[in-house]
Design a protein around this motif. Structure first.
Motif: not given
Length: 452
Positions: A101-105, A185-187
């Motif tokens: 699971e990642v964060w992105g656009y 750092m997180t995002q």
């Protein structure tokens, strides 16, 4: 070191093709920023009449190709190019057998490439579907201070569930990036990054035939984990181009004699990447600070892409084949390799193996003769992991994984299979030496050498 503990820890440009090397080098006539500022237009409602943009650029410049990715759809609204980015959490398959699971656009990491022309006015809507606030910083872009995207300094952060809008004019051409500037750092570590390409209004230098975008990133994903560790500062064990690790990286298909441009970006948390291409040399023609004057360019085969920077390289391949493109930090072409392990190379494991097999019949000592062949071993591994994995090649297993891809140079790229392997002419692949040839060339393989 037993198996169980290891896995748990661990179109054709003929004229260019006929040019000499010196002529090709002299043909690179890039200069520095020389664009004039385009006056800002008055913002208009998004409900105004609009039409879709066609991907044609000044001077016949091709649109960019994004392996494993895409460009952001844009519409023209009263002269302004309008796009929408949604930042959210989603599963990303890095390689076969490894998803996290990642964060992105817009469901991608990196996010879609934003492709524009010098002087364009851009309006970008940003919808925040993260569990915390966010912003977007337009890395390397010269713009009004209030649009720079640094939380607290230039704007209030975008709350979860809200949609905010950025608008500015792209005054200079180049290769840039975008990323979160809230809880960086997180995002950023979780993948909230992307690339921006601004084509010049007046074409510079020789026209390229193909233009690629590759973004490097690094992740720490413990074996079996469902999320990367955003607090990691070392021991990154999954290294990617455009969010994929080999063998999931899409190859770059080009024609022999074509001029090729590759735009490289790096917003990884900690590491610089020396990107090396086999079988050719290139020039670094631009950075995110602008074009590199011809007088400052020199031939290279490896380019260092620092954290927070872009590098643009151009070359004309003269040899057909399948050529490796990869980070030359050797641990960056491995998959979930464990680093905190003792050195087993040279150890005689027979006594240890015999004793261990009494209590663990499936025991296997690994690493005493090196680590080659690990990826091919069909042994049980933890769920959602890809330790020490590479991929199949035309001759044997390719040991490298991670930040690795293939530049496929073909005589007829329009009709070539982008997933097919190069068929080398007879006599151009190394083979076992025959005794008659050894004798004819005076090679004595029984000779011993004095060491030290």
């Amino acid at each position: 070191m037993d198996r169980r503990s290891f896995l748990q820890v661990g179109s054709t440009a003929t004229a260019l093709g006929l040019m000499t090397r010196a002529e090709r080098a002299d043909a690179q006539t890039h200069d520095g920023h020389g664009a004039t500022e385009v006056p800002a237009t008055v913002p208009t409602p998004a409900t105004a009449a609009s039409h879709a943009i066609t991907r044609r650029f000044p001077g016949g410049q091709p649109g960019v190709t994004v392996p494993n990715g895409e460009t952001l759809p844009l519409r023209v609204v009263d002269g302004v190019k309008v796009g929408h980015l949604v930042v959210e959490s989603f599963p990303n398959e890095f390689a076969p057998g490894l998803t996290a699971e990642v964060w992105g656009y817009n469901g991608r990491t990196p996010g879609p490439v934003i492709e524009l022309v010098e002087g364009d006015r851009l309006r970008i809507y940003v919808t925040n579907r993260l569990p915390e606030p966010t912003t977007v910083h337009w890395h390397g872009i010269v713009l009004p201070n209030g649009m720079d995207g640094v939380s607290g300094l230039n704007q209030r952060p975008i709350p979860p569930g809200e949609t905010w809008v950025y608008e500015f004019t792209l005054r200079y051409p180049g290769t840039f990036m975008y990323h979160s500037h809230f809880d960086e750092m997180t995002q950023i570590a979780l993948g909230a990054v992307g690339m921006i390409v601004v084509h010049p209004r007046q074409a510079r230098g020789p026209r390229v035939d193909r233009d690629f975008v590759l973004m490097a990133h690094e992740w720490k994903i413990e074996v079996g984990a469902s999320r990367p560790d955003p607090s990691a500062m070392n021991d990154f064990n999954v290294l990617t181009f455009n969010g994929k690790a080999f063998p999931s990286t899409e190859p770059l298909l080009v024609g022999k004699g074509e001029r090729v441009r590759i735009r490289l970006g790096n917003l990884g948390p900690m590491d610089h990447h020396p990107i090396h291409i086999h079988g050719l040399w290139f020039h670094v023609t631009a950075t995110d600070g602008g074009y590199v004057p011809v007088s400052a360019q020199k031939p290279e085969t490896t380019v260092l892409v620092p954290v927070g920077a872009t590098r643009v390289i151009e070359f004309v391949p003269t040899e057909s084949g399948d050529w490796a493109i990869h980070c030359h930090m050797t641990h960056h072409v491995m998959m979930q390799m464990a680093h905190g392990l003792p050195n087993m190379v040279g150890m005689d494991p027979r006594t240890l193996a015999r004793r261990m097999s009494r209590v663990m019949p499936e025991y296997m000592t690994m690493g005493s003769t090196g680590m080659g062949g690990m990826g091919e071993m069909r042994m049980e591994i933890p769920p959602n992991s890809a330790p020490m994995r590479g991929g199949p090649g035309p001759h044997s297993y390719i040991e490298m994984g991670g930040m690795f891809s293939v530049l496929k140079v073909r005589d007829d790229p329009a009709n070539a299979d982008p997933n097919g392997w190069y068929e080398a002419p007879a006599g151009t692949v190394p083979a076992a030496a025959e005794e008659a040839r050894l004798r004819a060339d005076g090679i004595d393989i029984t000779r011993t050498w004095r060491h030290g």
